[in-house]
Each structure stands twice: as structure tokens, then as C-alpha cells.
Scaffold this motif. Sequence first.
Motif, mmCIF file in Angstrom:
data_model
loop_
_atom_site.group_PDB
_atom_site.id
_atom_site.type_symbol
_atom_site.label_atom_id
_atom_site.label_comp_id
_atom_site.label_asym_id
_atom_site.label_seq_id
_atom_site.Cartn_x
_atom_site.Cartn_y
_atom_site.Cartn_z
ATOM 1 N N HIS A 31 2.878 0.200 0.019
ATOM 2 C CA HIS A 31 1.962 0.819 0.810
ATOM 3 C C HIS A 31 1.587 2.194 0.127
ATOM 4 O O HIS A 31 0.314 2.667 0.059
ATOM 5 N N ARG A 35 -2.366 3.293 -1.523
ATOM 6 C CA ARG A 35 -2.976 4.693 -1.069
ATOM 7 C C ARG A 35 -3.422 5.320 -2.314
ATOM 8 O O ARG A 35 -4.268 5.865 -2.329
ATOM 9 N N SER A 62 -4.787 -2.705 2.573
ATOM 10 C CA SER A 62 -5.715 -2.144 1.759
ATOM 11 C C SER A 62 -6.745 -1.486 2.521
ATOM 12 O O SER A 62 -6.960 -0.341 2.070
ATOM 13 N N ALA A 65 -5.542 1.635 3.598
ATOM 14 C CA ALA A 65 -5.381 2.595 2.600
ATOM 15 C C ALA A 65 -6.825 3.133 2.185
ATOM 16 O O ALA A 65 -6.848 4.424 1.869
ATOM 17 N N ARG A 68 -7.398 5.937 4.731
ATOM 18 C CA ARG A 68 -6.911 6.986 4.395
ATOM 19 C C ARG A 68 -7.669 8.065 3.230
ATOM 20 O O ARG A 68 -7.717 9.423 3.318
#
Length: 247
Positions: A31, A35, A62, A65, A68
Amino acid sequence: MSLLRSRELSDAFDRAAPAYDRLVGANPGYHRHLRLAARRLGLPDGGRGLEVLDLGCGTGASTAALLRAAPHARITAADASEGMLRQARAKRWPGQVRFVHSPAERLAEAGVTGPFDAVFAAYLVRNTADPDAVLGSVRGLLRPGGRLVVHEYTLTGSPLHRAVWHGVCWSVVMPLGALGPGGAGLYRHLWRSVLDFDTAADFHARVGRAGFTGVRALPVGGWQQGIVHTFTARRPAEGPDPAEGAS
């Protein structure tokens, strides 16, 4: 062993989907590297006003990510496996995220036509039957100047990195995968597909041949160093598309 392709591969992901998050969660760095790859898109202002395609979104790791890295972007997340999408849709998402059931080769049939400001493809391209065609269609979905990130298993070609990949797959990935609902078949495909796919240098060249500019291959850390790379590139901003005259 022969690699899984098309419907056979999506069926394997369907069977493995209920346990997939648990297995990848046991992979150190999985993970964190997603990111990192999403940040490497370099989307300004948190993605505000931008359209982003998450191609091969799987269970949504994904997609998370991307959120984020660009919390204000509108994200279309597509995958060929309905089972993986079922896991993704069961999670909580903001209103600007939508999921679409479609293989990368038939996005237009599912109403995914762009144009997009950015495309993110994690662990997808080596699983397609024709990577060049997929990269070409992705280029066509991007606006001029649009950004591409491909995050993929691409070995350096070093015997050491091949040995690490063999060791991790046979001692960890396949035994754990065999405990899940889909069995070890999908993870044997994973092992073999990486060995049979491009090296990092070869994939860098492939992205350039597909008409992208500014192609870069960026490493990740941890045990995946030399095994996983993030490739960044852009569709040319103006002038003739260098892929238009390619034969």
C-alpha cells in the motif's frame, strides 16, 4: 505453465477476490508503494477539477491511493473482474468516485471515453494480451499533456532480483494464496507473468514507442527494489502525436 488471459484471468480474480485484500495486506510495502506511485502523478491542487482514470483498480487499493494523493479529483475506476469490483464497491467512497466493470481493452463499450487528465495503472499492463494496444488506447484517452503512471512488476534483469522474486513467490505468495478461496492458480500466474514480462528498461522503451514523452522509470524500496518500478510519462502537449506515424 501457460499464463492466464482475458476471461480466464478475470475468472481467477473473481474467485480470489474475497481474500485478496488480506493477502496483499501481508505484503510489506504494497500500500505504501501504491501511495508513492499515485503521488508521482504530480497532480496539482489535490486534483481539483481533474478527471483521473484508475485502470485495473481491483478491490480499490489503487483508488484509495489516488484519493490520498488527489482528494478532489473525479476518479473513474475500471476493472475486468466483477468479483474484485464487488469488494471495492463494498467500501466507503466519496461521491466523485465511480466504478466500471470493463477490461482495459474495451473501455469505450462501457462508456469510458475520456478525455482524462491522468491515467493510473497499477499491476495491470503485464496481464493484458496486447500491452502495446492498451498503452495506445490509454494515450488516446488522455488530454494533450495528460499524465500517465504505470506501477508494475518489472525486473531489472539482474539474477539477484530474479532469485528474490522466485523465493518470495514460492515461499510466501503461493502458499498463502493456496489457503484462499481461489487456490494458488492466480498466484502461479503472478509468478510466471513477471518473469515473462518486460524488464524495466524494455518497458521504458515500450512506453516511449506508444507515443509518450518524458518517460521515467522510478524505483521503490524494500524487498521490491529492482522488482517493482513506477513509470511516469505524458501524452505530448501539442504538435503531431509521435505515435501517429508509427507502424
